[in-house]
Design a protein around this motif. Structure first.
Motif, PDB file in Angstrom:
ATOM      1  N   LYS A   1      51.215 148.421  39.171  1.00 32.51           N
ATOM      2  CA  LYS A   1      51.049 148.393  40.641  1.00 32.51           C
ATOM      3  C   LYS A   1      51.212 146.963  41.173  1.00 32.51           C
ATOM      4  O   LYS A   1      50.313 146.408  41.819  1.00 32.51           O
TER       5      LYS A   1
ATOM      6  N   ILE B   1      55.813 149.637  36.449  1.00 35.61           N
ATOM      7  CA  ILE B   1      55.377 150.297  37.687  1.00 35.61           C
ATOM      8  C   ILE B   1      53.885 150.597  37.635  1.00 35.61           C
ATOM      9  O   ILE B   1      53.172 150.472  38.643  1.00 35.61           O
TER      10      ILE B   1
ATOM     11  N   MET C   1      61.516 154.500  43.473  1.00 35.35           N
ATOM     12  CA  MET C   1      60.859 153.238  43.800  1.00 35.35           C
ATOM     13  C   MET C   1      60.836 153.001  45.308  1.00 35.35           C
ATOM     14  O   MET C   1      59.856 152.497  45.854  1.00 35.35           O
TER      15      MET C   1
ATOM     16  N   LYS D   1      61.023 144.552  45.500  1.00 38.10           N
ATOM     17  CA  LYS D   1      61.796 144.948  44.313  1.00 38.10           C
ATOM     18  C   LYS D   1      63.028 144.050  44.193  1.00 38.10           C
ATOM     19  O   LYS D   1      63.836 143.978  45.120  1.00 38.10           O
TER      20      LYS D   1
ATOM     21  N   LEU E   1      57.095 153.253  46.241  1.00 39.35           N
ATOM     22  CA  LEU E   1      56.621 151.856  46.179  1.00 39.35           C
ATOM     23  C   LEU E   1      57.128 151.086  47.397  1.00 39.35           C
ATOM     24  O   LEU E   1      57.798 150.052  47.262  1.00 39.35           O
TER      25      LEU E   1
ATOM     26  N   ALA F   1      53.786 157.179  37.117  1.00 39.91           N
ATOM     27  CA  ALA F   1      54.679 156.024  36.908  1.00 39.91           C
ATOM     28  C   ALA F   1      55.898 156.442  36.108  1.00 39.91           C
ATOM     29  O   ALA F   1      57.027 156.013  36.388  1.00 39.91           O
TER      30      ALA F   1
ATOM     31  N   LYS G   1      52.766 143.529  43.181  1.00 37.39           N
ATOM     32  CA  LYS G   1      53.266 143.151  44.507  1.00 37.39           C
ATOM     33  C   LYS G   1      54.776 142.900  44.435  1.00 37.39           C
ATOM     34  O   LYS G   1      55.490 143.117  45.407  1.00 37.39           O
TER      35      LYS G   1
ATOM     36  N   ASP H   1      55.681 149.173  49.597  1.00 39.74           N
ATOM     37  CA  ASP H   1      55.127 147.839  49.875  1.00 39.74           C
ATOM     38  C   ASP H   1      55.412 146.843  48.755  1.00 39.74           C
ATOM     39  O   ASP H   1      55.048 145.673  48.858  1.00 39.74           O
ATOM     40  N   THR H   2      56.039 147.314  47.689  1.00 40.42           N
ATOM     41  CA  THR H   2      56.354 146.437  46.555  1.00 40.42           C
ATOM     42  C   THR H   2      57.727 145.802  46.761  1.00 40.42           C
ATOM     43  O   THR H   2      58.700 146.494  47.061  1.00 40.42           O
TER      44      THR H   2
END
Length: 599
Positions: free
Chosen positions: A511, A508, A536, A545, A540, A466, A513, A542-543
Motif C-alpha cells: 500500500k 501492491i 492499478m 505509479k 490504486l 493485491a 504512496k 491515490d498511488t
C-alpha cells in the motif's frame, strides 16, 4: 582492529575467563609430574632415601608421609599419586577446551551476525564496492579462521607461555649448566619463526583474494545455471572454474610450503637440544654431579619447553593467517554506509506520492568522470501515472533508484511528499515506496510468505486482492496448494511471467504512496499487461505509479511520459504529444507497430 572485533565476544566473557583459569591449574599440575617421576626413579628404583632427595617435591612428599614407603611400595604409592593428579589435569584440560569452544563458537556466531547486519545497512554503492563472493568468503572462511585463532588464543596462548616459563624454572632448579644448552638454541629458533611469519602474511593475503574470485565464479555459475545450459556453455564455465581453482591451489601451496618449514625447524631444534642434554647429562651422572631421575625429569622439561615453543610458533602461524582474515572482516565492519538517515526527522511522514527532481545529477562513483544522470528536472503529482522510455543505457533505472534513496544524488535534490528524501528516516521513506526491480527475486518459501514481504500482517483477503490487481490470483489458485505452494529457491517453480506478477502483487500489498515498476511486465503478455495497468488505475487511484517499459503500449495511457536519452530528459508529454514532436518516441512507436503487423 582487534578491539573492534573483540566487542563481539563480550557476551561470552565468562567462558573466555574460565578457560584460562582451568589452563593455569592444568599447567601447575603437569609441571609437578616430572618431579614425581624423578623421585620414583631415584628413590623407588635406585634406592636413594627420600630424605636425601634435594627437591621441594621430596619435602612435600615427606610431609605427606610417603617416607614410610620404600622400594616397590614407594613406586606404587607415587604411581597412584601421579595417576590421581593426571586425572585432575585431564579434567582441567577438558574444561578449558569446553569453555574455549563455547566462547569461540559464540564469538564466531556474533561476528557473523554483526557482518550480516552491517551488510543490511549498506547502500547499493557499498554493496558494489564488495563483490558478493568476497562477502560470502568473509562471512565463512575468514570468520572460521578468526574463530579458530580466538579459541587457540584462549587455550594455547595462555597454556604455552605459562608452561614455557614454569618448565624453564623447573629445569634451572634441577641443573643450571644443562639449562644453558636450551638458551643457546632458542634465539636461533625464534628468529627463523619470525622470518617465516613475516614472509607468510603477504602470501596468505593473496590466497584469500583467490578465494574471493572462486566464490564469485561459483555463485555466478549457480545463479545462471539455466543460461549456461541454454547456451551450451558448460565447457566454457568448467574451463573458467578450472583456472580459478588452479590459481587458488597454487596460491595456497605457495603460502603453505613456507609455513610447513615451521615443523622441521622445531623438530630439529628439539632433537638437537635433547642430544646435547643427554651427552652432557651422562657425563654429569658419571661424575656424580647428577642423578638419573633428575636427568629424566630435565629431559621432560626440555620437551615441555620445546612443545610450548612449537605451539607458540603454530599460534604465530595461525595469527599470520588470522590477521589477513581479521583485516578483511574489519573492512566490512568499519565500512560506513554511503547513505545514512542520521539527519532524518523522526516525526517526518510521507504525506503523499508527489515527486520532484531539482537539478539532479548522479554518478555511481565519486571517481567517475561523467555523470550517469545530467540536469534532471521533473515534477510528478501525487496519484499520477508516469511512463519512462529510453534506450539501453539511458539511465532509466538509475533515475527511479534515487526516489527511495537506494543511491543518493551527486548534485541537486529529490523531493517526495514535498520534502527532500534526506529529511526522512530511511524506513519511513522506503515504506512509502514500493519498487519492482528488473530482476524479479522471490525467496525460498510459500507464495503467501513471499507476498507478506509487502505486509506481514495482511489478511488472506488483502493478499488475494493485491494478487488480483497483479493478475496473479487465478494462476495461484490453480495450484493444488494455492497460496501455500512452495516456490523453491528463487521461485524456480513458477514461470518468468508468473514470477513478475507475484513481485508486483507483493509491491501492491505494501500500500505504497509511490509504486515503481522497472520493466516488470516484460515477460507478461500484452493482454495481461493491460489488465494489470487497468487494475492499478482503478484500485490504486491515490498511488503515484512510475512505469519503466520498453513497450509503448505499457505506458501510452500514462498521464505523462518521460523520454530519456543518454542520461538526460529528451522530452516530456502525453503519448499523442510525443508522437507529434519527439523523434525518439516516434521511432520506437513505429518500429513496434511494424513488428505487430509482421506478426
Amino acid at each position: 582492529m582487534i578491539k573492534n572485533l573483540l566487542r563481539y565476544a563480550k557476551k561470552y566473557t565468562g567462558y573466555a575467563i574460565m578457560s584460562p583459569v582451568a589452563i593455569i591449574f592444568e599447567v601447575l599440575i603437569e609441571v609437578t609430574i616430572p618431579l614425581l617421576m624423578s623421585v620414583i626413579i631415584d628413590c623407588g628404583i635406585s634406592g636413594q632415601s627420600l630424605s636425601e632427595k634435594e627437591s621441594f617435591i621430596a619435602d612435600i612428599l615427606i610431609k605427606m608421609g610417603f617416607d614410610r614407603f620404600q622400594g616397590t611400595d614407594l613406586i606404587i604409592a607415587l604411581g597412584g599419586l601421579m595417576l590421581g593428579i593426571s586425572l585432575i589435569s585431564l579434567a582441567c584440560g577438558a574444561g578449558a577446551a569446553y569453555f574455549a569452544s563455547k566462547a569461540g563458537m559464540g564469538f564466531g556466531a556474533e561476528l557473523r551476525k554483526g557482518i550480516f547486519n552491517k551488510i543490511q545497512d549498506f547502500s547499493f554503492s557499498n554493496v558494489d564496492k564488495f563483490s558478493t563472493g568476497s562477502l560470502i568468503t568473509r562471512m565463512t572462511t575468514d570468520i572460521n579462521m578468526v574463530q579458530m585463532a580466538f579459541m587457540m588464543a584462549l587455550r594455547m596462548l595462555i597454556r604455552s607461555p605459562l608452561m614455557f616459563a614454569m618448565a624453564i624454572y623447573m629445569a634451572f632448579t634441577i641443573n643450571k649448566k644443562l639449562s644453558f644448552v636450551f638458551l643457546a638454541i632458542a634465539p636461533i629458533m625464534f628468529g627463523l619463526i619470525l622470518l617465516i611469519g613475516s614472509l607468510a602474511h603477504k602470501r596468505f593475503t593473496k590466497m584469500f583474494k583467490k578465494y574471493d574470485r572462486i566464490n564469485n565464479a561459483i555463485q555466478e555459475n549457480l545463479i545462471g545455471a539455466r543460461v549456461v545450459k541454454a547456451f551450451v556453455r558448460a565447457k566454457h564455465e568448467k574451463d573458467k572454474f578450472r583456472v580459478s581453482n588452479d590459481e587458488l591451489k597454487n596460491a595456497s601451496i605457495f603460502a603453505e610450503k613456507l609455513i610447513i618449514l615451521n615443523n622441521p625447524i622445531m623438530a630439529l631444534s628439539i632433537y638437537s637440544c635433547i642430544l646435547l642434554v643427554l651427552f652432557i647429562g651422562a657425563k654429569l651422572i658419571l661424575g656424580g654431579d647428577m642423578y638419573l631421575g633428575d636427568l629424566m625429569s630435565f629431559i621432560t622439561y626440555i620437551q615441555q619447553i620445546f612443545m610450548s615453543l612449537m605451539i607458540i610458533s603454530m599460534i604465530f602461524v595461525l595469527s599470520v593467517m588470522a590477521k589477513t582474515s581479521m583485516t578483511r572482516i574489519n573492512e566490512v565492519l568499519t565500512e560506513k554506509s554511503h547513505i545514512t538517515d542520521e539527519d532524518g526527522d523522526e516525526n517526518a511522514i510521507v504525506k503523499d506520492g508527489s515527486i520532484e527532481f531539482k537539478n539532479v545529477c548522479f554518478k555511481y562513483s565519486k571517481q567517475a568522470e561523467n555523470n550517469v544522470l545530467k540536469d534532471i528536472n521533473l515534477t510528478i503529482k501525487s496519484g499520477e501515472t508516469i511512463g519512462i522510455l529510453g534506450g539501453t543505457g539511458s539511465a532509466k533505472t538509475s533515475l527511479v533508484q534515487l526516489i527511495p534513496r537506494l543511491y543518493d544524488v551527486t548534485e541537486g535534490e529529490v523531493l517526495v511528499g514535498g520534502r527532500n528524501v534526506k529529511d526522512y528516516k530511511l524506513n519511513t521513506l522506503r515504506n512509502a515506496v514500493s519498487m519492482v526491480l528488473q530482476t524479479n527475486l522471490l525467496f525460498t518459501g510459500t507464495i503467501e510468505e513471499n507476498l507478506r514481504w509487502g505486509d506481514e500482517n495482511a489478511t488472506i483477503d488483502e493478499i488475494r486482492a493485491a494478487a488480483k490487481i497483479a493478475q496473479a490470483d487465478d494462476f495461484v489458485m490453480s495450484f493444488p496448494d494455492g497460496y501455500n505452494t512452495d516456490l523453491g529457491q528463487g521461485g524456480v517453480n513458477v514461470s518468468g511471467g508468473q514470477k513478475q506478477r507475484l513481485c508486483i502483487a507483493r509491491a501492491i500489498l505494501k500500500k505504497p504512496k509511490v509504486l515503481i515498476l522497472d520493466d516488470s511486465t516484460s515477460a507478461v503478455d500484452t493482454a495481461t499487461d493491460g489488465k494489470i495497468r487497468e487494475g492499478m488505475k482503478n484500485l490504486l487511484p491515490d498511488t503515484t505509479k512510475i512505469i519503466i517499459a520498453q513497450r509503448i503500449n505499457s505506458i501510452q495511457f500514462a498521464d505523462k511520459i518521460v523520454v530519456l536519452d543518454d542520461g538526460k530528459i529528451d522530452d516530456i508529454g502525453t503519448h499523442d504529444e510525443l508522437i507529434e514532436r519527439n523523434e525518439i518516441y516516434k521511432e520506437v512507436f513505429l518500429s513496434q507497430q511494424e513488428s505487430k503487423m509482421e506478426q
